[in-house]
Design a protein around this motif. Structure first.
Motif, PDB file in Angstrom:
ATOM      1  N   SER A 118     -24.638  10.114 -11.540  1.00 36.98           N
ATOM      2  CA  SER A 118     -23.633   9.058 -11.757  1.00 36.98           C
ATOM      3  C   SER A 118     -24.311   7.725 -12.060  1.00 36.98           C
ATOM      4  N   LYS A 119     -25.428   7.454 -11.395  1.00 36.75           N
ATOM      5  CA  LYS A 119     -26.086   6.152 -11.576  1.00 36.75           C
ATOM      6  C   LYS A 119     -26.943   6.100 -12.854  1.00 36.75           C
ATOM      7  N   PHE A 120     -27.556   7.235 -13.231  1.00 44.76           N
ATOM      8  CA  PHE A 120     -28.226   7.307 -14.548  1.00 44.76           C
ATOM      9  C   PHE A 120     -27.173   7.108 -15.639  1.00 44.76           C
ATOM     10  N   ASN A 170     -33.294   0.330  -1.278  1.00 43.25           N
ATOM     11  CA  ASN A 170     -32.609   0.631  -0.013  1.00 43.25           C
ATOM     12  C   ASN A 170     -32.101  -0.653   0.632  1.00 43.25           C
ATOM     13  N   VAL A 171     -30.778  -0.831   0.606  1.00 45.43           N
ATOM     14  CA  VAL A 171     -30.166  -2.053   1.127  1.00 45.43           C
ATOM     15  C   VAL A 171     -29.661  -1.804   2.548  1.00 45.43           C
ATOM     16  N   ASP A 172     -29.876  -2.775   3.418  1.00 50.20           N
ATOM     17  CA  ASP A 172     -29.362  -2.683   4.794  1.00 50.20           C
ATOM     18  C   ASP A 172     -27.831  -2.729   4.729  1.00 50.20           C
ATOM     19  N   SER A 173     -27.200  -1.571   4.839  1.00 57.94           N
ATOM     20  CA  SER A 173     -25.764  -1.473   4.565  1.00 57.94           C
ATOM     21  C   SER A 173     -25.158  -0.274   5.290  1.00 57.94           C
ATOM     22  N   VAL A 174     -23.838  -0.261   5.352  1.00 57.21           N
ATOM     23  CA  VAL A 174     -23.116   0.869   5.955  1.00 57.21           C
ATOM     24  C   VAL A 174     -23.427   2.148   5.173  1.00 57.21           C
ATOM     25  N   LEU A 225     -23.108  -2.131 -10.555  1.00 59.79           N
ATOM     26  CA  LEU A 225     -24.099  -1.736  -9.549  1.00 59.79           C
ATOM     27  C   LEU A 225     -24.519  -0.292  -9.791  1.00 59.79           C
ATOM     28  N   SER A 226     -25.727  -0.135 -10.349  1.00 56.24           N
ATOM     29  CA  SER A 226     -26.335   1.195 -10.411  1.00 56.24           C
ATOM     30  C   SER A 226     -27.222   1.296  -9.176  1.00 56.24           C
ATOM     31  N   SER A 227     -28.454   1.736  -9.321  1.00 58.14           N
ATOM     32  CA  SER A 227     -29.328   1.951  -8.157  1.00 58.14           C
ATOM     33  C   SER A 227     -30.714   2.326  -8.676  1.00 58.14           C
ATOM     34  N   ALA A 238     -11.182  -7.343  -5.403  1.00 60.77           N
ATOM     35  CA  ALA A 238     -10.346  -6.143  -5.556  1.00 60.77           C
ATOM     36  C   ALA A 238     -11.040  -4.938  -4.934  1.00 60.77           C
ATOM     37  N   ASP A 239     -10.248  -4.097  -4.291  1.00 61.80           N
ATOM     38  CA  ASP A 239     -10.801  -2.900  -3.658  1.00 61.80           C
ATOM     39  C   ASP A 239      -9.631  -1.966  -3.361  1.00 61.80           C
ATOM     40  N   ALA A 240      -9.947  -0.705  -3.050  1.00 63.56           N
ATOM     41  CA  ALA A 240      -8.909   0.204  -2.551  1.00 63.56           C
ATOM     42  C   ALA A 240      -8.478  -0.250  -1.160  1.00 63.56           C
ATOM     43  N   ARG A 241      -9.398  -0.923  -0.461  1.00 68.06           N
ATOM     44  CA  ARG A 241      -9.096  -1.454   0.867  1.00 68.06           C
ATOM     45  C   ARG A 241      -8.552  -2.883   0.742  1.00 68.06           C
ATOM     46  N   ASP A 242      -7.855  -3.310   1.778  1.00 70.32           N
ATOM     47  CA  ASP A 242      -7.243  -4.638   1.776  1.00 70.32           C
ATOM     48  C   ASP A 242      -8.318  -5.731   1.859  1.00 70.32           C
ATOM     49  N   VAL A 251      -6.821  -2.085  -5.896  1.00 69.49           N
ATOM     50  CA  VAL A 251      -7.025  -1.247  -7.085  1.00 69.49           C
ATOM     51  C   VAL A 251      -7.611   0.098  -6.668  1.00 69.49           C
ATOM     52  N   ASP A 252      -7.221   1.133  -7.413  1.00 68.84           N
ATOM     53  CA  ASP A 252      -7.897   2.433  -7.293  1.00 68.84           C
ATOM     54  C   ASP A 252      -8.628   2.638  -8.612  1.00 68.84           C
ATOM     55  N   VAL A 253      -9.953   2.522  -8.579  1.00 68.90           N
ATOM     56  CA  VAL A 253     -10.723   2.561  -9.833  1.00 68.90           C
ATOM     57  C   VAL A 253     -10.657   3.922 -10.525  1.00 68.90           C
ATOM     58  N   THR A 254     -10.279   4.956  -9.780  1.00 67.34           N
ATOM     59  CA  THR A 254     -10.212   6.295 -10.390  1.00 67.34           C
ATOM     60  C   THR A 254      -8.926   6.471 -11.203  1.00 67.34           C
ATOM     61  N   VAL A 303     -25.998  14.523  -7.669  1.00 69.41           N
ATOM     62  CA  VAL A 303     -24.712  13.971  -8.120  1.00 69.41           C
ATOM     63  C   VAL A 303     -24.774  12.445  -8.162  1.00 69.41           C
ATOM     64  N   TYR A 304     -25.274  11.859  -7.085  1.00 74.56           N
ATOM     65  CA  TYR A 304     -25.356  10.393  -7.028  1.00 74.56           C
ATOM     66  C   TYR A 304     -26.261   9.884  -8.159  1.00 74.56           C
ATOM     67  N   CYS A 305     -27.439  10.505  -8.312  1.00 69.70           N
ATOM     68  CA  CYS A 305     -28.368  10.072  -9.375  1.00 69.70           C
ATOM     69  C   CYS A 305     -27.734  10.247 -10.752  1.00 69.70           C
ATOM     70  N   ALA A 354     -14.657  -5.033  -0.863  1.00 69.68           N
ATOM     71  CA  ALA A 354     -14.623  -4.851   0.607  1.00 69.68           C
ATOM     72  C   ALA A 354     -15.880  -4.173   1.140  1.00 69.68           C
ATOM     73  N   GLY A 355     -16.752  -3.685   0.265  1.00 68.28           N
ATOM     74  CA  GLY A 355     -17.972  -3.006   0.701  1.00 68.28           C
ATOM     75  C   GLY A 355     -19.035  -3.998   1.145  1.00 68.28           C
ATOM     76  N   THR A 356     -20.146  -3.474   1.646  1.00 64.54           N
ATOM     77  CA  THR A 356     -21.242  -4.346   2.108  1.00 64.54           C
ATOM     78  C   THR A 356     -21.705  -5.260   0.973  1.00 64.54           C
ATOM     79  N   LEU A 357     -21.988  -4.675  -0.187  1.00 63.34           N
ATOM     80  CA  LEU A 357     -22.495  -5.497  -1.297  1.00 63.34           C
ATOM     81  C   LEU A 357     -21.377  -6.335  -1.902  1.00 63.34           C
ATOM     82  N   GLY A 358     -20.173  -5.754  -2.013  1.00 65.05           N
ATOM     83  CA  GLY A 358     -19.032  -6.504  -2.553  1.00 65.05           C
ATOM     84  C   GLY A 358     -18.785  -7.780  -1.761  1.00 65.05           C
TER      85      GLY A 358
HETATM   86  N1  NAD Z   1     -26.120   0.262  -0.047  1.00 61.06           N
HETATM   87  C1  NAD Z   1     -27.197   0.582  -0.733  1.00 61.06           C
HETATM   88  O1  NAD Z   1     -28.296   0.789  -0.188  1.00 61.06           O
HETATM   89  C2  NAD Z   1     -27.106   0.689  -2.237  1.00 61.06           C
HETATM   90  C3  NAD Z   1     -28.298   0.853  -2.963  1.00 61.06           C
HETATM   91  C4  NAD Z   1     -28.222   0.973  -4.349  1.00 61.06           C
HETATM   92  C5  NAD Z   1     -26.989   0.938  -4.981  1.00 61.06           C
HETATM   93  N2  NAD Z   1     -25.837   0.784  -4.253  1.00 61.06           N
HETATM   94  C6  NAD Z   1     -24.577   0.788  -4.973  1.00 61.06           C
HETATM   95  O2  NAD Z   1     -23.945  -0.478  -4.816  1.00 61.06           O
HETATM   96  C7  NAD Z   1     -22.529  -0.319  -4.776  1.00 61.06           C
HETATM   97  C8  NAD Z   1     -22.001  -0.939  -3.499  1.00 61.06           C
HETATM   98  O3  NAD Z   1     -22.641  -0.350  -2.386  1.00 61.06           O
HETATM   99  P1  NAD Z   1     -22.196  -0.692  -0.880  1.00 61.06           P
HETATM  100  O4  NAD Z   1     -23.369  -0.447  -0.018  1.00 61.06           O
HETATM  101  O5  NAD Z   1     -21.528  -2.016  -0.835  1.00 61.06           O
HETATM  102  O6  NAD Z   1     -21.127   0.473  -0.619  1.00 61.06           O
HETATM  103  P2  NAD Z   1     -19.796   0.445   0.274  1.00 61.06           P
HETATM  104  O7  NAD Z   1     -19.426   1.860   0.533  1.00 61.06           O
HETATM  105  O8  NAD Z   1     -19.965  -0.467   1.449  1.00 61.06           O
HETATM  106  O9  NAD Z   1     -18.723  -0.222  -0.695  1.00 61.06           O
HETATM  107  C9  NAD Z   1     -18.120   0.471  -1.750  1.00 61.06           C
HETATM  108  C10 NAD Z   1     -16.719  -0.076  -1.914  1.00 61.06           C
HETATM  109  O10 NAD Z   1     -16.105   0.656  -2.980  1.00 61.06           O
HETATM  110  C11 NAD Z   1     -14.740   0.835  -2.627  1.00 61.06           C
HETATM  111  N3  NAD Z   1     -14.167   1.968  -3.313  1.00 61.06           N
HETATM  112  C12 NAD Z   1     -14.503   3.282  -3.182  1.00 61.06           C
HETATM  113  N4  NAD Z   1     -13.657   4.033  -3.909  1.00 61.06           N
HETATM  114  C13 NAD Z   1     -12.800   3.185  -4.526  1.00 61.06           C
HETATM  115  C14 NAD Z   1     -11.701   3.375  -5.393  1.00 61.06           C
HETATM  116  N5  NAD Z   1     -11.320   4.596  -5.798  1.00 61.06           N
HETATM  117  N6  NAD Z   1     -11.047   2.279  -5.837  1.00 61.06           N
HETATM  118  C15 NAD Z   1     -11.430   1.042  -5.429  1.00 61.06           C
HETATM  119  N7  NAD Z   1     -12.434   0.799  -4.598  1.00 61.06           N
HETATM  120  C16 NAD Z   1     -13.121   1.877  -4.142  1.00 61.06           C
HETATM  121  C17 NAD Z   1     -14.769   1.082  -1.115  1.00 61.06           C
HETATM  122  O11 NAD Z   1     -13.501   0.864  -0.515  1.00 61.06           O
HETATM  123  C18 NAD Z   1     -15.835   0.117  -0.655  1.00 61.06           C
HETATM  124  O12 NAD Z   1     -15.281  -1.114  -0.244  1.00 61.06           O
HETATM  125  C19 NAD Z   1     -22.279   1.194  -4.875  1.00 61.06           C
HETATM  126  O13 NAD Z   1     -22.019   1.535  -6.205  1.00 61.06           O
HETATM  127  C20 NAD Z   1     -23.589   1.794  -4.424  1.00 61.06           C
HETATM  128  O14 NAD Z   1     -23.770   3.074  -4.978  1.00 61.06           O
HETATM  129  C21 NAD Z   1     -25.885   0.648  -2.890  1.00 61.06           C
END
Ligand code: NAD
Length: 256
Positions: free
Chosen positions: A155-157, A184-188, A137-139, A38-42, A59-62, A151-153, A17-21
């Motif tokens: 997790s991604k390292f 840097n991706v054009d994203s929320v 998806l790392s970064s 699959a996502d925590a969101r519908d 799904v809740d990935v945690t 913290v973010y780095c 449900a995320g921008t990249l997803g």
């Molecule tokens: N946007 C960027 O610029 C960018 C750059 C580098 C890496 N990334 C990585 O790419 C991935 C996707 O980024 P995005 O921009 O689409 O982010 P996003 O926040 O738009 O999407 C993340 C998705 O993860 C889901 N999520 C969060 N917690 C969850 C849980 N417990 N269970 C299930 N789903 C859960 C959210 O509901 C959301 O739909 C992330 O790992 C982000 O760190 C993003």
């Protein structure tokens, strides 16, 4: 091979449900994959918009049990060829003021969730070897530390170390695992981060975004579809010689 025949089965996209997803689901569907979103969101509306028979899952990935239940559902379909982990969350702030709840939130989604998924997939492949490719998806923040990114780095390292190890283990079962490291991706997520950085630095939001766009020679942010194309290729048989790698989706440095 035509674009429509690139994928032979189902690809599970976690964090759909995320921008990249969403971008990854769209590219995969366009290239002929059956997508399990699959996502925590519908994801129902997302799957409907993809235009043919795909599936939405929650799904809740945690939560390991939740990931297990998802994998059982996907495995029962019998044709899973790929898994993309695009779930994630962000936090920016100096180490000195980072709270443990913020630390846990980021680590649990970005790293532990990825481990839950990799564990569930590799356990099944160990019992029943099959050709399957995973993408996490790392970064670029997983390759170089940055101010406020501890913290973010971390997790991604950590995710890259996990992927390299997983790739080494599942090769014997026919599996591949790679990391994709977007800039840097054009994203929320990026725009929310820019708001926080603007507040912290007293800078104007547009200046923060322009600075990030101009950090690469393209002079623009990376498009979600550009990251999605790399992910789709890495779960396809076309990338059969690539595993345990971190593929950067970003531009070169600008002229000095
Ligand atoms: N946007 C960027 O610029 C960018 C750059 C580098 C890496 N990334 C990585 O790419 C991935 C996707 O980024 P995005 O921009 O689409 O982010 P996003 O926040 O738009 O999407 C993340 C998705 O993860 C889901 N999520 C969060 N917690 C969850 C849980 N417990 N269970 C299930 N789903 C859960 C959210 O509901 C959301 O739909 C992330 O790992 C982000 O760190 C993003």
């Amino acid at each position: 091979m035509t674009a429509t025949s690139r994928h032979k089965g189902t690809v599970l996209v976690v964090g759909a449900a995320g921008t990249l997803g969403q971008a990854i689901c769209a590219v995969l569907a366009d290239q002929g994959a059956s997508v399990c979103a699959a996502d925590a969101r519908d994801c129902t509306d997302l799957v409907t918009a993809l235009g043919r028979t795909h599936q939405a899952c929650q799904v809740d990935v945690t939560d390991e049990q939740s990931v297990e239940a998802l994998l059982s559902q996907v495995w029962a379909m019998g044709s899973c060829q790929g898994v993309v982990y695009a779930a994630g969350t962000n936090y920016t702030g100096p180490v000195a003021t980072t709270s443990w709840p913020d630390y846990d939130r980021v680590m649990n989604v970005n790293l532990r969730g990825a481990f839950h998924l990799g564990k569930a997939v590799s356990a099944r492949m160990r019992q029943n070897p099959r050709e399957l490719a995973l993408v996490f998806l790392s970064s670029v923040a997983g390759l170089k530390g940055e101010y406020g990114g501890s913290v973010y780095c971390a997790s991604k390292f950590g995710l890259i170390g996990f992927v390299e190890s997983l790739a080494s283990e599942i090769a014997a079962y026919g599996g591949r695992a790679n990391a994709v490291c977007p800039g840097n991706v054009d994203s929320v997520m990026l725009r929310e981060l820019a708001v926080q950085v603007a507040e912290r630095t007293g800078n104007v939001l547009d200046h923060v975004l322009a600075e990030w766009a101009n950090a690469i020679a393209f002079g623009r942010l990376i498009e979600p579809a550009e990251v999605a194309q790399a992910c789709a290729w890495l779960v396809s048989p076309e990338s059969s010689g690539i595993s345990g790698q971190s593929i950067v989706v970003d531009g070169p440095p600008p002229a000095a």
